[in-house]
Design a protein around this motif. Structure first.
Motif, PDB file in Angstrom:
ATOM      1  N   HIS A  16      18.154 -29.679 -18.823  1.00 22.38           N
ATOM      2  CA  HIS A  16      17.479 -29.549 -20.121  1.00 22.38           C
ATOM      3  C   HIS A  16      18.439 -29.038 -21.191  1.00 22.38           C
ATOM      4  N   PRO A 186       9.013 -29.814 -16.865  1.00 27.59           N
ATOM      5  CA  PRO A 186       9.266 -31.022 -16.068  1.00 27.59           C
ATOM      6  C   PRO A 186      10.613 -30.942 -15.359  1.00 27.59           C
ATOM      7  N   GLY A 187      10.632 -31.387 -14.103  1.00 28.21           N
ATOM      8  CA  GLY A 187      11.884 -31.469 -13.356  1.00 28.21           C
ATOM      9  C   GLY A 187      12.191 -30.288 -12.466  1.00 28.21           C
ATOM     10  N   PRO A 195       5.466 -25.870 -10.235  1.00 25.52           N
ATOM     11  CA  PRO A 195       5.595 -27.243  -9.721  1.00 25.52           C
ATOM     12  C   PRO A 195       4.992 -27.423  -8.338  1.00 25.52           C
ATOM     13  N   GLU A 314       2.594 -31.378 -19.005  1.00 25.29           N
ATOM     14  CA  GLU A 314       3.804 -32.165 -18.762  1.00 25.29           C
ATOM     15  C   GLU A 314       4.324 -31.965 -17.344  1.00 25.29           C
ATOM     16  N   VAL A 315       4.148 -30.769 -16.784  1.00 25.76           N
ATOM     17  CA  VAL A 315       4.526 -30.546 -15.385  1.00 25.76           C
ATOM     18  C   VAL A 315       3.669 -31.417 -14.481  1.00 25.76           C
ATOM     19  N   ASP A 318       4.679 -35.008 -14.807  1.00 27.56           N
ATOM     20  CA  ASP A 318       5.960 -35.231 -14.130  1.00 27.56           C
ATOM     21  C   ASP A 318       5.737 -35.531 -12.656  1.00 27.56           C
ATOM     22  N   TRP A 319       4.843 -34.773 -12.011  1.00 23.42           N
ATOM     23  CA  TRP A 319       4.584 -35.011 -10.592  1.00 23.42           C
ATOM     24  C   TRP A 319       3.755 -36.264 -10.370  1.00 23.42           C
ATOM     25  N   ALA A 321       4.154 -38.922 -11.917  1.00 26.52           N
ATOM     26  CA  ALA A 321       5.075 -40.054 -12.078  1.00 26.52           C
ATOM     27  C   ALA A 321       5.993 -40.233 -10.877  1.00 26.52           C
ATOM     28  N   ARG A 322       5.934 -39.322  -9.908  1.00 29.14           N
ATOM     29  CA  ARG A 322       6.852 -39.390  -8.768  1.00 29.14           C
ATOM     30  C   ARG A 322       6.251 -40.221  -7.634  1.00 29.14           C
TER      31      ARG A 322
END
Length: 331
Positions: A16, A186-187, A195, A314-315, A318-319, A321-322
């Motif tokens: 980031h 995210p990430g 997460p 957004e967290v 993010d998951w 989208a995995r």
């Protein structure tokens, strides 16, 4: 534009920070510990072609010679020192490694700068965990609060902070000490609580886990910031912080882990049960940790930009989208 080096560039905050600095047109270099860490930068390099493969060097922080070579070759205007052990349970499992990487690695870096490029400005990224045990009278935690660390990780970050103070005062290095509190976004790896909750919720959505979320102690209160606000704090400290000074980076708001979980569940739209897992409960938890970032704000104009609910959304996205394999591999 400045030439900037990020140690630990492939890590959560490192990526980031790299994105922020590259978006501002800086020439960015980085170090990673393993060759396969370069893969974590692939998406970033696609977005920012200026982050060329040759700008990223494989350097173990315990290798003084490799660090010296990196500093001598890159000759950066600024260094953001993020590399190190960041997971508290890992420090309990191997305290020696925590000190070898977080303290000795920091000394190696300072020595390399002093020898090869002493005009370079360094942001030493410490941790609010260095404060450790705090009484209610200490809240919100200011930079004058004494260090009373409760974990090898916290003790190693406190030691690195003191090393930075010593090298700045005794040897004249231009070092600014940043003390970030908990940050999410995210990430982040599912080793960390936010997460992990998001990953479990996505696993429930996909039928890969029963509708029960495994948790630890939900009643502890922590100061959470969006990682993008935190790295903006690092940049602000580098640009306008006073040499030798320490600056907290925090939201100033205390939120319980329970509140975090309840918000994530609400955002997911799921109905789930909660189950406390003994192995997730830490025995040395500090009940309440809230930081104060007034000093950084006054010195640099820094202020958080991301709303808490937006960060959690957004967290979760993010998951979502995995791929399934990644959701299951983290179980």
């Amino acid at each position: 534009m400045p030439r900037l080096l990020i140690t630990g560039i492939s890590g959560f905050a490192g990526r980031h920070l790299a994105a922020l600095l590259l978006s501002r047109g800086n020439e960015v270099y980085g170090t990673v510990r393993r060759a396969d860490s370069r893969a974590a930068l692939a998406a970033l390099a696609t977005r920012y072609p200026a982050l060329r493969n040759e700008h990223v060097r494989i350097v173990d922080m315990s290798d003084a010679a490799a660090l010296a070579t990196a500093v001598a070759t890159v000759r950066p205007d600024g260094i953001f020192h993020l590399a190190g052990m960041t997971f508290v349970p890992a420090s309990h499992a191997d305290p020696t490694a925590a000190f070898r990487v977080n303290v000795l690695g920091t000394i190696h870096l300072f020595a390399a700068v002093r020898r090869h490029h002493p005009s370079c400005r360094i942001v030493l990224v410490g941790s609010g965990d260095a404060y450790g045990w705090v009484e209610s009278a200490d809240l919100p935690i200011r930079e004058t609060c004494p260090f009373r660390p409760m974990s090898p990780y916290g003790a190693s970050k406190a030691a690195a902070d003191l090393v930075a103070f010593q090298w700045a005062r005794a040897y004249g290095l231009d070092i600014v000490r940043a003390r970030p509190f908990n940050h999410v976004g995210p990430g982040q790896q599912p080793l960390f609580v936010c997460p992990d909750f998001a990953r479990q919720l996505v696993a429930v959505e996909r039928g890969a886990q029963p509708p029960t979320i495994a948790v630890g102690n939900l009643d502890v209160v922590r100061d959470f910031s969006d990682v993008r606000d935190v790295v903006a704090g690092y940049a602000a400290a580098w640009e306008r912080g006073a040499s030798g000074e320490a600056y907290n980076i925090a939201s100033g708001v205390g939120r319980s882990i329970r509140e975090m979980l309840e918000t994530l569940i609400e955002l997911s739209g799921l109905r789930v049960d909660i189950s406390v897992s003994p192995e997730r409960v830490r025995t040395t938890e500090v009940p309440v940790v809230i930081g104060c970032a007034d000093k950084l704000a006054a010195a640099t104009g820094w202020a958080p930009a991301y709303a808490w609910r937006q960060t959690l959304a957004e967290v979760l996205a993010d998951w979502r989208a995995r791929p399934d394999a990644e959701i299951l591999a983290a179980s």
